[in-house]
Design an enzyme around this catalytic site. Structure first.
Site, PDB file in Angstrom:
ATOM      1  CD  GLN A   1      17.368  -3.422  -6.355  1.00 35.04           C
ATOM      2  OE1 GLN A   1      18.337  -2.842  -6.824  1.00 35.04           O
ATOM      3  NE2 GLN A   1      17.495  -4.537  -5.655  1.00 35.04           N
TER       4      GLN A   1
ATOM      5  CE  LYS B   1     -22.008 -24.307  -1.043  1.00 34.95           C
ATOM      6  NZ  LYS B   1     -21.033 -24.006  -0.028  1.00 34.95           N
TER       7      LYS B   1
ATOM      8  CB  SER C   1     -18.115 -28.320  -1.769  1.00 33.01           C
ATOM      9  OG  SER C   1     -17.819 -29.105  -0.648  1.00 33.01           O
TER      10      SER C   1
ATOM     11  CE1 TYR D   1      17.364   4.024  -7.371  1.00 29.41           C
ATOM     12  CE2 TYR D   1      19.384   3.762  -6.116  1.00 29.41           C
ATOM     13  CZ  TYR D   1      18.300   3.208  -6.761  1.00 29.41           C
ATOM     14  OH  TYR D   1      18.140   1.845  -6.786  1.00 29.41           O
TER      15      TYR D   1
ATOM     16  CB  THR E   1     -30.869   2.574  -0.564  1.00 28.96           C
ATOM     17  OG1 THR E   1     -32.100   2.501   0.165  1.00 28.96           O
ATOM     18  CG2 THR E   1     -31.124   3.234  -1.918  1.00 28.96           C
ATOM     19  CG  HIS E   2     -29.944   2.089   3.819  1.00 27.87           C
ATOM     20  ND1 HIS E   2     -29.180   2.830   4.683  1.00 27.87           N
ATOM     21  CD2 HIS E   2     -30.671   2.974   3.095  1.00 27.87           C
ATOM     22  CE1 HIS E   2     -29.446   4.120   4.515  1.00 27.87           C
ATOM     23  NE2 HIS E   2     -30.341   4.233   3.535  1.00 27.87           N
TER      24      HIS E   2
ATOM     25  CG  ASN F   1      20.772   6.775  -9.568  1.00 31.43           C
ATOM     26  OD1 ASN F   1      20.868   5.549  -9.434  1.00 31.43           O
ATOM     27  ND2 ASN F   1      21.433   7.630  -8.812  1.00 31.43           N
TER      28      ASN F   1
ATOM     29  CD  GLU G   1     -16.577 -17.220  -2.864  1.00 30.35           C
ATOM     30  OE1 GLU G   1     -17.017 -17.298  -1.721  1.00 30.35           O
ATOM     31  OE2 GLU G   1     -16.297 -18.219  -3.543  1.00 30.35           O
TER      32      GLU G   1
ATOM     33  CE  LYS H   1      13.331  -1.928 -10.560  1.00 30.91           C
ATOM     34  NZ  LYS H   1      13.438  -0.641  -9.840  1.00 30.91           N
TER      35      LYS H   1
HETATM   36  N1  ARG Z   1      18.900  -1.903  -9.505  1.00 33.94           N
HETATM   37  C1  ARG Z   1      18.650  -0.535  -9.226  1.00 33.94           C
HETATM   38  C2  ARG Z   1      17.120  -0.287  -9.062  1.00 33.94           C
HETATM   39  O1  ARG Z   1      16.343  -1.080  -9.512  1.00 33.94           O
HETATM   40  C3  ARG Z   1      19.157   0.339 -10.328  1.00 33.94           C
HETATM   41  C4  ARG Z   1      19.652   1.658  -9.885  1.00 33.94           C
HETATM   42  C5  ARG Z   1      20.840   1.503  -9.083  1.00 33.94           C
HETATM   43  N2  ARG Z   1      21.479   2.703  -8.754  1.00 33.94           N
HETATM   44  C6  ARG Z   1      22.402   2.733  -7.817  1.00 33.94           C
HETATM   45  N3  ARG Z   1      22.949   3.864  -7.580  1.00 33.94           N
HETATM   46  N4  ARG Z   1      22.681   1.670  -7.109  1.00 33.94           N
HETATM   47  O2  ARG Z   1      16.713   0.678  -8.444  1.00 33.94           O
END
Ligand code: ARG
Length: 463
Positions: free
Chosen positions: A323, A284, A278, A318, A156-157, A111, A291, A326
Site C-alpha cells: 500500500q 546577491k 538574500s 499481496y 574535463t576534470h 489485490n 539549486e 503509491k
Molecule cells: N488499500 C490497499 C492498497 O492500497 C488495497 C488492497 C487491499 N487488499 C487487501 N487484501 N487488504 O494496497
C-alpha cells in the site's frame, strides 16, 4: 464502525487508531477516475460473458457515471472508514443502485484492482512527463540553434580542455533527455499490462474475458500469472528509476548552470525571474531554481530506494506493505513534473557572455590538441605530435605566452614542418569549424542536429 466489506468474520470493529493508521484513501483518492473506468469495463465484460444481465450492467455503469459526477461536483466525499478508494466506490455504487452494486466484485479482488488502477494512473503520468521532456528538448534545440556559433570553454576534470560551441554543449543535454524519453517509452510498455481478473492470488472460477477488459482500458496485454500479477510492483520501481534518471540529468544540468553563474566565472546568466535575493546581502542574486532542482533529485533517488527496500523482503503474493508504494511514486512524479515544468523557460532565457566565453576558451593552451592535429595531418605520427606539442607548451609557459603568440622560429625549434599556416590551424574560432566528424562540435554540425531535432518534434505537433 464495522467495515461492511469484510466484517463478516469479525466480532469487534477496527480500532479507531488502527483505522487511521491503515487507511490509504488519503493517497489513493488519486486513483478515483481510474477505478471508475476499471469498474465500468469490468461490468461490461461481466455482461458480455453472461455473468450479469445487460440491464444490470447498464444500471451499474450509469451508477458509476453518477458517482463520478457527484465526486467531480464535490458532492461525494471519500471516508477513511472505508479504508481505500476501491471500497468507497463500491459502497457509493451500492448506495446508488442498491444490492446490485455488490455484484461488481465478482471475478476480481482489491489485490488485482489496486494494481490495475495504479497502472492506468501511472500510464497517464508517464504521458505527462513525456510531453514535458519534449517541451524541454524543443527549448534546448531552439537555444542550441541560436548558439551554434558561440565559442565556449569545454572541460574535463573541471579543467579547461578544448573549446567547443555552446550549442554543442546544449545538445549534449538534449541527448540525456532523449534517452530519458526512450526509457519512459519502455516503462510505458511495462505498465501497460492488465492484472485484473487475477482476483486475490489464484485467479477466478467465473468465465470472465480478461482480454475484453484490457481492450476497453487500452492495455496492450494481460498478465500471465495471477500470483505474479497481484504481487508485481516492478512497473512502479521501473518508473521510479526512470524518474530518478530524469532528475539526475536535470541535476547535472543545474550544477553546470550554478557553476557558470558563479561570481568569478560569469559565463552564463539565468533569467532574474528564476533567481532570488538574500535577506541580508543586498547585492546577491542566487540561482535558486537550479539549486532546488539539484536538491529535489535527492528525493527522487530516495523514492527509488524506498520502493526497492519496500519490495525486497516480500513473499508472494499481496502484502499490505505494498500500500505504501503509491505515496512514494506519486511524490517522485510530482517532483519530476515540477522541475520539468520550469526547465524549458529556464533554458530559453539563458544568456551567454560570449566575449568572456571566448576569452576563457583561449586560456590554458586549449588549442594544444589543434597543434598536435596540425602536425599529424602533415605526416607526423600522433604520439610524436603529442610529445612535440607538450614540449612547445612547456616552452610557451616559460615565456608566459599563448601558442598563438609564439614566433614561427620558436615553433621550428621543435619541428621543422611547422609553417605559417600554423596560426590559422590553432586559431580556435577557426578550428571549431574543422570538427565536422559526425557528433563533433562544429557550428555546422550543431545547426544540422538542432534542425533535425526541431523537424522531428514539429512533425509531432511542436511549434
Ligand atoms: N488499500 C490497499 C492498497 O492500497 C488495497 C488492497 C487491499 N487488499 C487487501 N487484501 N487488504 O494496497
Amino acid at each position: 464502525m464495522k467495515n461492511a466489506t469484510w466484517s463478516g468474520r469479525f466480532k469487534k470493529s477496527l480500532d479507531k487508531e488502527v483505522l487511521e493508521f491503515s487507511e490509504s484513501v488519503s493517497v489513493d483518492h488519486l486513483l478515483f477516475d481510474s477505478d471508475i473506468k476499471v469498474c465500468m469495463a469490468h461490468a461490461q465484460m461481466l455482461c458480455e460473458c453472461k455473468i450479469i444481465t445487460k440491464s444490470e450492467s447498464n444500471k451499474i455503469c450509469k451508477g458509476l457515471q453518477t458517482i463520478q459526477k457527484k465526486y467531480n461536483d464535490g458532492k461525494l466525499s471519500l471516508s477513511i472508514n472505508l479504508e481505500d478508494v476501491h471500497m468507497n466506490i463500491e459502497q457509493a455504487l451500492t448506495k446508488e443502485v442498491g444490492d446490485l452494486g455488490k455484484k461488481i466484485h465478482m471475478g476480481r479482488s482489491r489485490n488485482d484492482l489496486v494494481s490495475t488502477d495504479l497502472r492506468l494512473y501511472l500510464r497517464d503520468c508517464v504521458d505527462l512527463i513525456l510531453k514535458k521532456i519534449k517541451d524541454t528538448r524543443y527549448a534546448i534545440a531552439i537555444t542550441a540553434l541560436d548558439n551554434s556559433n558561440v565559442v565556449f570553454p569545454g572541460y574535463t576534470h573541471m579543467q579547461l580542455a578544448q573549446p567547443i560551441t555552446f550549442g554543442h554543449h546544449l545538445l549534449a543535454w538534449h541527448e540525456m533527455l532523449q534517452r530519458d524519453e526512450q526509457r519512459l517509452d519502455s516503462v510505458r510498455e511495462v505498465i501497460n499490462v492488465m492484472p485484473l481478473g487475477s482476483a486475490a492470488l489464484s485467479g477466478t472460477p467465473y468465465p470472465i474475458d480478461r482480454k475484453s477488459v484490457a481492450k476497453k482500458l487500452g492495455f496492450k496485454t494481460i498478465s500471465a500469472n495471477s500470483m505474479d500479477a497481484v504481487s508485481d510492483r516492478d512497473f512502479v520501481c521501473d518508473f521510479a528509476y526512470s524518474c530518478s534518471m530524469v532528475m539526475m540529468h536535470l541535476s547535472r544540468i543545474s550544477e553546470e548552470l550554478i557553476y557558470w553563474m558563479n561570481t568569478h566565472i560569469k559565463l552564463v546568466d539565468i533569467d532574474e525571474a528564476f533567481c532570488t535575493g538574500s535577506s541580508i546581502m543586498p547585492q546577491k542574486k542566487n540561482p535558486d531554481v537550479p539549486e532546488l532542482i539539484r536538491g529535489k533529485c535527492g528525493s527522487a533517488i530516495g523514492a527509488l530506494t524506498s520502493l526497492l527496500v519496500l519490495m525486497k523482503g516480500l513473499p508472494l503474493t499481496y502484502n499490505r506493505d505494498m500500500q505504501e508504494d503509491k505515496g512514494i511514486i506519486i511524490e517522485s512524479i510530482s517532483e519530476v513534473l515540477s522541475c520539468l515544468n520550469l526547465m524549458p523557460r529556464l533554458i530559453l532565457t539563458l544568456t551567454v557572455n560570449q566575449k568572456r566565453a571566448l576569452s576563457f576558451s583561449k586560456q590554458g593552451y586549449s588549442n594544444a590538441t589543434d597543434l598536435a592535429d596540425y602536425l599529424t595531418m602533415k605526416g607526423t605520427p600522433f604520439r610524436d605530435s603529442h610529445e612535440i606539442v607538450g614540449k612547445i607548451v612547456r616552452h610557451a609557459e616559460l615565456k608566459n605566452t599563448a601558442l598563438d603568440d609564439l614566433p614561427l622560429k620558436d615553433f621550428n625549434k621543435f619541428s621543422k614542418i611547422i609553417g605559417d599556416d600554423v596560426y590559422s590551424a590553432i586559431n580556435i574560432e577557426k578550428s571549431i569549424h574543422k570538427k565536422i566528424a559526425s557528433g563533433s562540435t562544429s557550428p555546422l554540425n550543431v545547426k544540422k542536429s538542432a534542425k533535425k531535432i526541431l523537424a522531428s518534434l514539429e512533425k509531432n505537433g511542436y511549434k
